[in-house]
Enzyme design. Structure first.
Site, mmCIF file in Angstrom:
data_model
loop_
_atom_site.group_PDB
_atom_site.id
_atom_site.type_symbol
_atom_site.label_atom_id
_atom_site.label_comp_id
_atom_site.label_asym_id
_atom_site.label_seq_id
_atom_site.Cartn_x
_atom_site.Cartn_y
_atom_site.Cartn_z
ATOM 1 N N ASP A 94 50.595 2.036 -20.428
ATOM 2 C CA ASP A 94 51.348 0.940 -21.036
ATOM 3 C C ASP A 94 52.109 1.417 -22.267
ATOM 4 O O ASP A 94 51.786 2.444 -22.858
ATOM 5 C CB ASP A 94 50.419 -0.221 -21.428
ATOM 6 C CG ASP A 94 49.415 0.135 -22.519
ATOM 7 O OD1 ASP A 94 48.799 1.217 -22.423
ATOM 8 O OD2 ASP A 94 49.254 -0.644 -23.469
ATOM 9 N N GLU A 189 46.160 0.086 -23.430
ATOM 10 C CA GLU A 189 45.674 0.757 -24.637
ATOM 11 C C GLU A 189 46.301 0.138 -25.880
ATOM 12 O O GLU A 189 45.658 -0.026 -26.905
ATOM 13 C CB GLU A 189 45.994 2.252 -24.581
ATOM 14 C CG GLU A 189 45.281 3.090 -25.632
ATOM 15 C CD GLU A 189 46.073 3.338 -26.909
ATOM 16 O OE1 GLU A 189 45.536 3.957 -27.831
ATOM 17 O OE2 GLU A 189 47.238 2.896 -27.005
#
Ligand code: ZN
Length: 424
Positions: A94, A189
């Site tokens: 991400d 994350e």
């Protein structure tokens, strides 16, 4: 008798594909969303994860798969007779919600010569040589940037591309000896949930290395220890027309508490290196009730309690000036400095430093003013320092990475597994 081992020279590799991979991956939007309650927080992160599974399978990694939560797991089998610990390499797919990751247009500035880099889609966005100290190490390199309207996504697609290219090279060069290697690509994350649903039993690694650091040559074994703190203020709400001598505004108390925090220390904007802070991140409420959320950070876990005591003193002092008002202070543990775990397994850092040296760089041990997936993984039982991925100026339009630094990271990954095999 001297037996000459005809060992494959990892540093002789020149056919890297890491930059090409990186530029493909950054064009896939994988922005995570802190406001979402689903997991992963955005479905589109799986677009990249699915592609990674396909590519891993094409490379011959047969067990590569995506699980229901959006994690990619894969195994590179051992090709040595030695008993080598199982190592995991981990990156997150991400990108930060702080800056758009949609329609990223990666640009290569070949043979960089120390100039300021003007980004064409918004010429007011300039990566200035004077403001990015590591650009001085990039003369002659190919610097990759976004085009001015989005982040680049080197955090952490540089790490993803590096691991993928290392996998390709392991599969292409069976003469590079290594133990069993596990690959883990995580979602979310950037919104702090990257390891919420990871299955470490299934992963089956002894320890890992996250490829999510910054400057080439660096390895980080220390993060902040982190708490969240919430002050809830109860005021006295009365119709404003009849409030004289009766109303006690929780909102005004909240403002006074924020204003009462130390102004020359203990804040992100007044601290650096190993200094901790108390930082208000959100405030909400009205006359009746108000809530202030704080993050509390320090590299030394015991100091968090000292910072929280400062918060409490400020709140006490303010609240004493508002008879009738009350408050509560709640503290929640968020994550802990991974050094507390890594210091119990010093060989994990030793090998990391050795691998960086073998890749031709000067190893540099650093601490992070933040956390990584590795901080939580370390406490969950997978000790996990953070190795450079080469990116700079994360989470913004001026993010950049060089092809050459990513290639050094690929070499470092290959050496990491080799050093462990050598030592076993
Ligand atoms: Zn990252």
């Amino acid at each position: 008798m001297i037996i000459k081992m005809n060992k494959f020279d990892i540093n002789s590799i020149t056919d890297f594909q890491v930059a090409e991979r990186f530029m493909r991956y950054v064009q896939i939007d994988t922005e995570s969303d802190p406001g979402s309650t689903s997991f992963p927080s955005t479905e589109k992160q799986k677009d990249l994860s699915r592609l990674l599974v396909e590519e891993l399978q094409q490379l011959g990694v047969r067990d590569a798969h995506l699980d229901e939560y959006g994690y990619v797991y894969a195994t590179i089998p051992s090709n040595t007779n030695k008993q080598v610990p199982v190592i995991c390499f981990c990156s997150h797919v991400d990108t930060s919600p702080d800056c758009s990751g949609k329609d990223v247009k990666p640009l290569v500035h070949t043979n960089y010569q120390g100039q300021d880099i003007v980004l064409p889609d918004d010429p007011s966005v300039v990566i200035r040589y004077a403001e990015h100290p590591d650009l001085k190490n990039q003369i002659g390199n190919d610097v990759i940037t976004a085009s001015g309207t989005t982040l680049l996504g080197a955090d952490d697609k540089a790490g993803v591309a590096e691991i993928m290219d290392a996998v390709r090279l392991w599969m292409a060069h069976p003469e590079i000896k290594h133990g069993e290697i596990k690959i883990l690509f995580t979602p979310d994350e950037e919104v702090g949930r990257g390891v919420d649903h990871v299955d470490l039993d299934k992963l089956g690694a002894h320890f890992g290395y996250t490829m999510d650091g910054e400057k080439a040559g660096t390895i980080e074994d220390e993060t902040f220890s982190a708490d969240g703190a919430r002050i809830t203020i109860q005021g006295v709400s009365v119709h404003p027309g009849f409030a004289k001598g009766k109303m006690v505004s929780a909102l005004k108390i909240a403002a006074a508490i924020v204003d009462g925090l130390p102004k020359d220390r203990l804040s992100p904007e007044t601290t650096s290196h190993k200094e901790g802070f108390v930082h208000p991140v959100h405030i909400a409420g009205g006359v009746d009730q108000a809530v202030i959320d704080f993050i509390v950070r320090d590299h030394v876990t015991a100091k968090l309690a000292e910072h929280e005591a400062v918060l409490q003193q400020v709140a006490e002092r303010v609240i004493a000036q508002y008879p009738g008002a009350t408050y509560t202070l709640e503290v929640n543990e968020q994550y802990r400095n991974m050094k507390e775990v890594l210091d119990q397994h010093p060989e994990i850092m030793e090998v990391g430093l050795e691998a960086i040296k073998r890749a031709g760089l000067t190893p540099e041990r650093r601490s992070i003013r933040g956390g990584t997936d590795g901080s939580r993984l370390s406490f969950m039982g997978l000790p996990c320092p953070n190795v450079f991925a080469g990116g700079h100026a994360f989470h913004g339009k001026r993010e950049w990475v060089s092809r050459q630094d990513m290639e050094k990271a690929v070499l470092t990954i290959l050496h990491l597994a080799s050093v462990w095999e050598d030592r076993s």
